[in-house]
Design a protein around this motif. Structure first.
Motif, PDB file in Angstrom:
ATOM      1  N   GLU A  32      -7.780   2.890  -2.500  1.00 42.92           N
ATOM      2  CA  GLU A  32      -6.612   3.253  -1.682  1.00 42.92           C
ATOM      3  C   GLU A  32      -6.777   4.600  -0.989  1.00 42.92           C
TER       4      GLU A  32
ATOM      5  N   ALA B 299      -7.771   3.425   4.480  1.00 41.71           N
ATOM      6  CA  ALA B 299      -8.177   2.138   3.920  1.00 41.71           C
ATOM      7  C   ALA B 299      -7.330   0.993   4.450  1.00 41.71           C
TER       8      ALA B 299
ATOM      9  N   HIS C  14      -8.530  -2.146   6.757  1.00 39.18           N
ATOM     10  CA  HIS C  14      -8.339  -3.543   6.375  1.00 39.18           C
ATOM     11  C   HIS C  14      -7.675  -4.317   7.515  1.00 39.18           C
TER      12      HIS C  14
ATOM     13  N   VAL D 222      -8.464  -3.773  -0.223  1.00 37.43           N
ATOM     14  CA  VAL D 222      -8.045  -2.425  -0.598  1.00 37.43           C
ATOM     15  C   VAL D 222      -7.400  -2.531  -1.974  1.00 37.43           C
TER      16      VAL D 222
END
Length: 294
Positions: free
Chosen positions: A153, A195, A199, A207
């Motif tokens: 994260e 992150a 994604h 993640v």
């Protein structure tokens, strides 16, 4: 394969955390896993080791410490001479590698930056990058060649090459990793992508909470490792060929040539490989609250 024959590594660790899985971890945490010459050659050697091991089906690339990698080790002493301690593997091997010149720089980058990244991208077995913390410029050149990326994260993907007067790093696959318009903004602004945004862009597969990062990545690797090895190799080759048919290789070669032009321009204008006006931005690593498009 006889594990007792495994080489001794100094800048990485090599282990088998589960059946049919090898995990290679960058191990310079005190340097934010900055990549000097020895680390890159050791990483290449470890990749070869895992690829040659018939018991290994999946390779995880991880990093010890808080951050995945701060990129190339720009403070490495005598980087050209350091290459003489290693066996060169590229077609430019041995050409001007131990003197400070445009030829030496191009040789080094063609060997251990573009050359290694492309070699790892084409390794026969599925690879998974496990990323936490900062992943800056040269760090992207380690994770982008991997087939899958799992991000913690707190992962932050950064590229500051344009700040330094360079047109992107040597492994120029930005349009395929995040789309053309996003790649332009990423580079034009010397941007940072967290992150979740990575994604959304399709740059990472998952993640997960940082405390579950290693566990989740290992579970994903174990799932893949249950598949037949030959089928995994063939589907990877088919998918890579599809991407190459889109012009990836020729675009990357053009970008690499332009990258060398940038170095030569900076050498003529500033006496350095980079534009010094951008170096002030590199002293403090970007923090998560500076991430682009949170």
């Amino acid at each position: 394969m006889n594990e007792a024959a495994s080489p001794e590594f100094h800048s990485i660790t090599y282990e088998k955390p589960g059946p049919h899985i090898a995990r290679i971890s960058l191990d310079r945490p005190d340097k934010r896993n900055a990549q000097d010459t020895r680390l890159l050659y050791e990483l290449n050697e470890a990749m070869d080791l895992a690829n040659a091991d018939d018991e290994v089906k999946v390779i995880i690339l991880a990093a010890n410490g808080e951050h995945f990698s701060s990129g190339h080790d720009v403070k490495e002493a005598e980087p050209y001479a350091a290459m003489a301690d290693h066996k060169l593997v590229g077609t430019w091997a041995g050409i001007g590698c131990c003197s400070s010149s445009a030829e030496a720089q191009m040789t080094r980058e063609k060997e251990i930056y573009l050359g290694f990244s492309e070699r790892w991208r084409n390794i026969a077995k599925p690879t998974i990058a496990q990323v936490q913390g900062l992943c800056i410029s040269g760090g992207l050149m380690l994770v982008w060649p991997c087939d899958l990326i799992v991000a913690g994260e707190n992962a932050l993907f950064v590229d500051n090459t344009v700040d330094m007067g360079i047109c992107g790093h040597e492994y120029f696959v930005y349009p395929w990793e995040m789309g053309l318009r996003q790649a332009k903004e990423f580079l034009f602004t010397s941007g940072a992508v967290d992150a979740r945004e990575a994604h959304r862009l399709g740059m990472v597969n998952h993640v997960v909470a940082n405390e579950r990062l290693a566990e989740f990545t290992l579970e994903l690797a174990a799932n893949i490792a249950r598949k037949p090895m030959f089928a995994l190799k063939m589907v990877k080759e088919a998918l890579n060929a599809a991407q190459d048919a889109q012009g990836r290789v020729s675009a990357m070669q053009t970008a690499f040539a332009l990258h060398q032009v940038c170095h030569s321009h900076n050498l003529i204008k500033y006496g350095l490989l980079v534009d010094p006006s951008g170096l002030a931005h590199l002293k403090t690593p970007p923090q998560a609250d500076q991430a682009r498009m949170p």
